[in-house]
Write an enzyme that holds these catalytic residues in place. Sequence first.
Site, PDB file in Angstrom:
ATOM      1  CB  THR A   1      11.829 -10.283 -37.175  1.00  0.00           C
ATOM      2  OG1 THR A   1      10.905  -9.852 -38.176  1.00  0.00           O
ATOM      3  CG2 THR A   1      11.163 -10.236 -35.813  1.00  0.00           C
TER       4      THR A   1
ATOM      5  CB  SER B   1      15.564 -15.445 -40.939  1.00  0.00           C
ATOM      6  OG  SER B   1      14.832 -14.457 -41.631  1.00  0.00           O
ATOM      7  NE  ARG B   2      21.502 -13.263 -35.960  1.00  0.00           N
ATOM      8  CZ  ARG B   2      21.312 -12.462 -34.914  1.00  0.00           C
ATOM      9  NH1 ARG B   2      20.937 -11.212 -35.114  1.00  0.00           N
ATOM     10  NH2 ARG B   2      21.485 -12.900 -33.686  1.00  0.00           N
TER      11      ARG B   2
ATOM     12  N   GLY C   1      12.153  -8.043 -47.643  1.00  0.00           N
ATOM     13  CA  GLY C   1      12.499  -7.166 -48.745  1.00  0.00           C
ATOM     14  C   GLY C   1      12.004  -5.744 -48.602  1.00  0.00           C
TER      15      GLY C   1
ATOM     16  CG  ASP D   1      15.161 -15.564 -50.252  1.00  0.00           C
ATOM     17  OD1 ASP D   1      15.144 -16.790 -50.089  1.00  0.00           O
ATOM     18  OD2 ASP D   1      14.577 -14.759 -49.501  1.00  0.00           O
TER      19      ASP D   1
ATOM     20  CB  THR E   1      17.484  -9.612 -49.883  1.00  0.00           C
ATOM     21  OG1 THR E   1      16.131  -9.825 -49.467  1.00  0.00           O
ATOM     22  CG2 THR E   1      18.053 -10.909 -50.438  1.00  0.00           C
ATOM     23  CB  SER E   2      15.616  -6.311 -46.049  1.00  0.00           C
ATOM     24  OG  SER E   2      15.463  -7.287 -45.049  1.00  0.00           O
TER      25      SER E   2
ATOM     26  CB  SER F   1      13.948 -20.979 -46.113  1.00  0.00           C
ATOM     27  OG  SER F   1      14.379 -20.229 -44.997  1.00  0.00           O
TER      28      SER F   1
END
Length: 425
Positions: free
Chosen positions: A237, A228-229, A202, A290, A232-233, A298
Site C-alpha cells: 500500500t 508497509s512496503r 500476497g 513471512d 512478497t508481492s 509485525s
Amino acid sequence: MSTKPAKPDDGAPGVAPTALPAPAGDAAFPLSLRRVAVDTYRENVAYLHRDCEIYRAEGFQALAKVEVRANGRRILATLNVVDDPRIVRCNEIGLSIDAFAQLGVDNGHPAMVAQAEPPSSIPALHRKIAGERLDRDDFRAIVRDIAAHRYSKIELTAFVVATNQGELDREEVYFLTEAMTSVGHRIDWRERPVVDKHCIGGIPGNRTSMLVVPIVAAHGMLCPKTSSRAITSPAGTADTMEVLANVELPMERLAEIVREHRGCLAWGGTANLSPADDVLISVERPLSIDSPGQMVASILSKKVAAGSTHLVLDIPVGPSAKVRSMPEAQKLRKLFEFVAGRMNLTIDVVITDGRQPIGSGIGPVLEARDVMRVLENDPRAPNDLRQKALRLAGRMLEFDPDVRGGDGFAIARDILDSGRALAKM
C-alpha cells in the site's frame, strides 16, 4: 493526541542517539567524519581504510559492530574495510547516509571509533536457534538490541530463520508483539474507536486500503493507516500511495494530517512505530520469509503503536496467496485473535477469496490508477476492487456504535457514490 516514546536505545532509528560527556579535546577524537553517499537501507555502516592506524591498533574486523562517537552522540554501525582512499582516507571514518545523519554534524567533524560491546541478548538468540522456547524477558532483550542496531545482518538473519523454522507458540508470538510495541513511539489519540484495516498481502492489485481509509474518514471515524512496503508481492500500500503523495512522514506531520482529515495513508517506517519491525523486514524481504508468528507480531505491533483500538483484518486464501487453504486461514485467524485480545485490540478477521489478482493492473502505478477510477466512479473502474473495498469499509463502519450491524456496506456505498470519498482522498 500524545506520543509515549520508549526509552531510546543507542543508535535506534528515529530516536536521538545517546548523549555523551563532551571530550576533552579533538585529540581524544583522532578521526574525521566523512559522509559516504551509500544508502544501506535500515543498517548503519561505517567505513575505515585498511591502512588506518586505529584499524590496525584496535584489531577491527570487517562486518564487526563498532561504536562511533561525535558531537556528544554515539551510534552503532557495521564496519566495512576499504582500500580506496577516494572512499575514506587513513585519517577518516566514513558513515553511510542514514548513519551520518543521526550524528547531526558536518563533514570533517572529529570522531572516534571503538569496538562495540556484544549484544546482551545473544545467549537468548542462541537458545532460539537451538529450538528452545523463549520467555517475555528474552524477547524484550532481543527486540531492544535489534531496534538499537546492535545485531549484525548475520545475527538478524539467524533470528528470522530460527523463528521461521521452529514456529513460535502463541505465547511467544504475544511476547514478541508486546516487545516490538514497547520500542519506539506509541500514540494515544485520546478517543475511541480508532479504526484500522490491514491485509496480510500476497494478492497483486489488492489496494483496498486506499479506498477504505477515505470512505471511513469521510464518515468521521479516526483511521490513522500506516502501511508497509512490499515484502512478497509486487507492491505494498505504501508503494502505491507513494505514486500519489509523499508517504514518508515524520510523526509530527502524520499527526497533523490525521487531526485535520481524520485519516492518513503513510509508510510506517519513518514514524518510528515498532522500529524493530522495519529492521526485521529488511532481512525478511530478500529471503521472502513471512512466517505466521512474525507476521502477527509485525502487523499487530504497528497497529497498537499507532493507537488503533479496532482492526479489520483481511486474510485472502488462494493457491498463490500467502495462505493457501481454509484450515490454514482459520489457524492464523485464531492466532491473530489470541494476540490481539492480549493486546486489548478489538479485531474482526475477514477471510476473502484470494484465488486471483484484484483490479486491472499490477504494480504501483497501475494499481494507483485502479484506485482513482473507483473513487471517481469511472466506468472503467474494476468492480472486484470496488466491491471488496466496500465490504471491508462496511465492516469498519460497524465499529461505530451508532451504525447497526449489517448497515455498514450501504453506508460505505453511499459515501463512495456521492463523491465524498474522492473529496477526502
